[in-house]
Design a protein around this motif. Structure first.
Motif, mmCIF file in Angstrom:
data_model
loop_
_atom_site.group_PDB
_atom_site.id
_atom_site.type_symbol
_atom_site.label_atom_id
_atom_site.label_comp_id
_atom_site.label_asym_id
_atom_site.label_seq_id
_atom_site.Cartn_x
_atom_site.Cartn_y
_atom_site.Cartn_z
ATOM 1 N N ARG A 1 0.868 -1.190 0.000
ATOM 2 C CA ARG A 1 0.000 0.000 0.000
ATOM 3 C C ARG A 1 0.897 1.230 0.000
ATOM 4 N N PRO A 2 1.685 1.406 -1.073
ATOM 5 C CA PRO A 2 2.606 2.539 -1.081
ATOM 6 C C PRO A 2 1.869 3.864 -1.012
ATOM 7 N N SER A 3 2.498 4.829 -0.363
ATOM 8 C CA SER A 3 1.936 6.165 -0.247
ATOM 9 C C SER A 3 2.405 7.039 -1.400
ATOM 10 N N LEU A 4 1.577 8.003 -1.755
ATOM 11 C CA LEU A 4 1.908 8.997 -2.767
ATOM 12 C C LEU A 4 2.204 10.320 -2.082
ATOM 13 N N PHE A 5 3.321 10.936 -2.469
ATOM 14 C CA PHE A 5 3.739 12.231 -1.940
ATOM 15 C C PHE A 5 3.941 13.193 -3.097
ATOM 16 N N TYR B 1 -2.896 6.851 -1.000
ATOM 17 C CA TYR B 1 -2.372 5.490 -1.071
ATOM 18 C C TYR B 1 -2.617 4.894 -2.450
ATOM 19 N N GLU B 2 -1.794 3.924 -2.784
ATOM 20 C CA GLU B 2 -2.054 3.088 -3.936
ATOM 21 C C GLU B 2 -2.078 1.637 -3.475
ATOM 22 N N GLY C 1 10.049 15.678 -17.289
ATOM 23 C CA GLY C 1 11.377 16.126 -17.710
ATOM 24 C C GLY C 1 12.355 15.928 -16.560
ATOM 25 N N TRP C 2 13.075 16.974 -16.209
ATOM 26 C CA TRP C 2 14.022 16.890 -15.089
ATOM 27 C C TRP C 2 13.401 17.291 -13.760
ATOM 28 N N ALA C 3 12.134 17.722 -13.764
ATOM 29 C CA ALA C 3 11.502 18.241 -12.557
ATOM 30 C C ALA C 3 10.768 17.118 -11.831
ATOM 31 N N LEU C 4 11.022 16.987 -10.531
ATOM 32 C CA LEU C 4 10.332 16.003 -9.706
ATOM 33 C C LEU C 4 8.904 16.456 -9.467
ATOM 34 N N VAL C 5 7.937 15.541 -9.688
ATOM 35 C CA VAL C 5 6.540 15.881 -9.434
ATOM 36 C C VAL C 5 5.950 15.081 -8.281
ATOM 37 N N GLY C 6 6.609 14.007 -7.863
ATOM 38 C CA GLY C 6 6.067 13.225 -6.764
ATOM 39 C C GLY C 6 6.873 11.970 -6.509
ATOM 40 N N CYS C 7 6.388 11.170 -5.561
ATOM 41 C CA CYS C 7 7.068 9.935 -5.188
ATOM 42 C C CYS C 7 6.041 8.957 -4.633
ATOM 43 N N PHE C 8 6.114 7.708 -5.089
ATOM 44 C CA PHE C 8 5.441 6.592 -4.449
ATOM 45 C C PHE C 8 6.486 5.824 -3.643
ATOM 46 N N ASN C 9 6.186 5.438 -2.413
ATOM 47 C CA ASN C 9 7.064 4.484 -1.736
ATOM 48 C C ASN C 9 6.309 3.715 -0.663
ATOM 49 N N ARG D 1 -3.321 -7.714 7.887
ATOM 50 C CA ARG D 1 -2.693 -7.068 9.046
ATOM 51 C C ARG D 1 -1.492 -6.232 8.604
ATOM 52 N N PHE D 2 -0.716 -6.788 7.690
ATOM 53 C CA PHE D 2 0.426 -6.051 7.167
ATOM 54 C C PHE D 2 -0.023 -4.765 6.479
ATOM 55 N N LEU D 3 -1.065 -4.836 5.652
ATOM 56 C CA LEU D 3 -1.540 -3.656 4.946
ATOM 57 C C LEU D 3 -2.144 -2.625 5.899
ATOM 58 N N ASP D 4 -2.765 -3.080 6.968
ATOM 59 C CA ASP D 4 -3.256 -2.147 7.987
ATOM 60 C C ASP D 4 -2.083 -1.356 8.581
ATOM 61 N N GLY D 5 -0.955 -2.057 8.821
ATOM 62 C CA GLY D 5 0.223 -1.377 9.332
ATOM 63 C C GLY D 5 0.771 -0.359 8.343
ATOM 64 N N GLU D 6 0.783 -0.728 7.051
ATOM 65 C CA GLU D 6 1.242 0.220 6.030
ATOM 66 C C GLU D 6 0.327 1.438 5.951
#
Length: 315
Positions: free
Chosen positions: A18-22, A31-32, A133-141, A162-167
């Protein structure tokens, strides 16, 4: 290829996360939910990613899609080529770590994805930094957990839930190191050459001496197959950090539990890294387990990749 590569064998099965989007500033957006698998069949590999974006803020329109991902891979332990239709590019494995650079037409971003399968073989630390391009627009992790019988075993499904609840609880937690306790994160890491061959083990220690609530002195030691050490004063400003000498200079941007530093050591060497605090939780505390990856450059040329897991021990 008649048999799957070593990396393909390493990532067999289905991975749940359940990676987060920033956004580009490090602000959490959503979340994704992802079930990810790769199938090697008749000499070819296909990746599948099924899930959906929850939240996303201003980025939701860009990263929400109406169909699962699927894309072909030319399977190899040297260059893994992503052949579309959903991703186009390439990735290079270094043992349990892959550095991939590719373009996603659906998301309309260039991606740099780092996947690190930890020594337990069942946990994968993932991040994708996203570029226009070269500009950062976000991050999933986030962190992924493997299953081989999710659809047939109720116990496995309960464990994954349970693991996904923790994430869900921990994904938005900002990266922070201990601010009042001295000690060290230390462990044994693998060193891989730019030729993607193992180069030995390195004992890594990041000794921390808090100077105040926002500044900490780091004494970093690498010994074994690679011998280097430096001392640097690190100042944290929100999601950003600044490395202000005398042994290293640079800065970092954090997205949730992961910190992404770029360091220059005052000679021809520099490092680009990810430091992921796996067990960070909400509250006024720091985690105790760091999964680290550092790409090491001599000049502007990749010379090696160092990765492993470090554990905290108070002084």
């Amino acid at each position: 290829m008649a048999e799957p590569s070593e990396w393909q064998t390493r990532i067999a099965g289905e991975w749940h996360g359940r990676p987060s989007l920033f956004d580009a500033t490090g602000t959490w957006q959503g979340y994704e939910d992802i079930r990810r698998s790769s199938v090697f069949e008749n000499g070819s590999t296909t990746y599948y990613m099924d899930g959906g974006l929850e939240g996303g803020g201003p980025l939701a329109g860009r990263f929400r899609l109406g169909a699962p991902f699927a894309f072909g891979v030319v399977d190899s332990d040297s260059d893994r080529v992503y052949t579309g239709p959903d991703f186009h590019g390439t990735g290079q494995p270094y043992g349990g770590f892959v550095d991939a650079h590719y373009y996603g037409p659906g998301w309309q971003v260039d991606l740099n994805t780092w996947n690190h399968v930890l020594p337990d073989g069942e946990t994968q630390v993932y991040s994708s930094t996203l570029y226009q391009g070269w500009a950062l627009v976000g991050c999933f992790n986030g962190v992924y957990r493997r299953s081989t019988d999710y659809d047939t075993n109720a116990g496995t499904r309960a464990e994954i839930e349970r693991f996904l609840d923790g994430e869900t609880r921990n994904g938005p937690v900002p990266y922070v190191l201990p601010t009042k306790a001295s000690g060290a994160y230390s462990g044994t890491c693998e060193l891989w050459g730019a030729d993607q061959k193992p180069a030995g083990e390195v004992a890594v220690s990041i000794e921390l001496e808090p100077l105040d609530l926002l500044r900490t002195r780091h004494r970093v030691t690498w010994s074994g197959a690679l011998d280097r050490n430096h001392t640097v004063d690190v100042r944290r400003d929100g999601f950003r950090s600044f490395y202000e000498g005398p042994g290293a200079w640079g800065n970092a941007q954090a997205f949730g539990r992961a910190n992404y530093p770029v360091l220059h050591f005052g000679d021809v060497w520099k490092a680009k890294g990810r430091e992921f605090m796996i067990d960070a939780r909400p509250g006024m505390s720091a985690g105790e387990t760091l999964a680290v990856v550092y790409e090491l450059f001599k000049g502007n040329v990749l010379a090696g990749v160092l990765h492993g897991v470090l554990a905290w021990e108070a002084a």
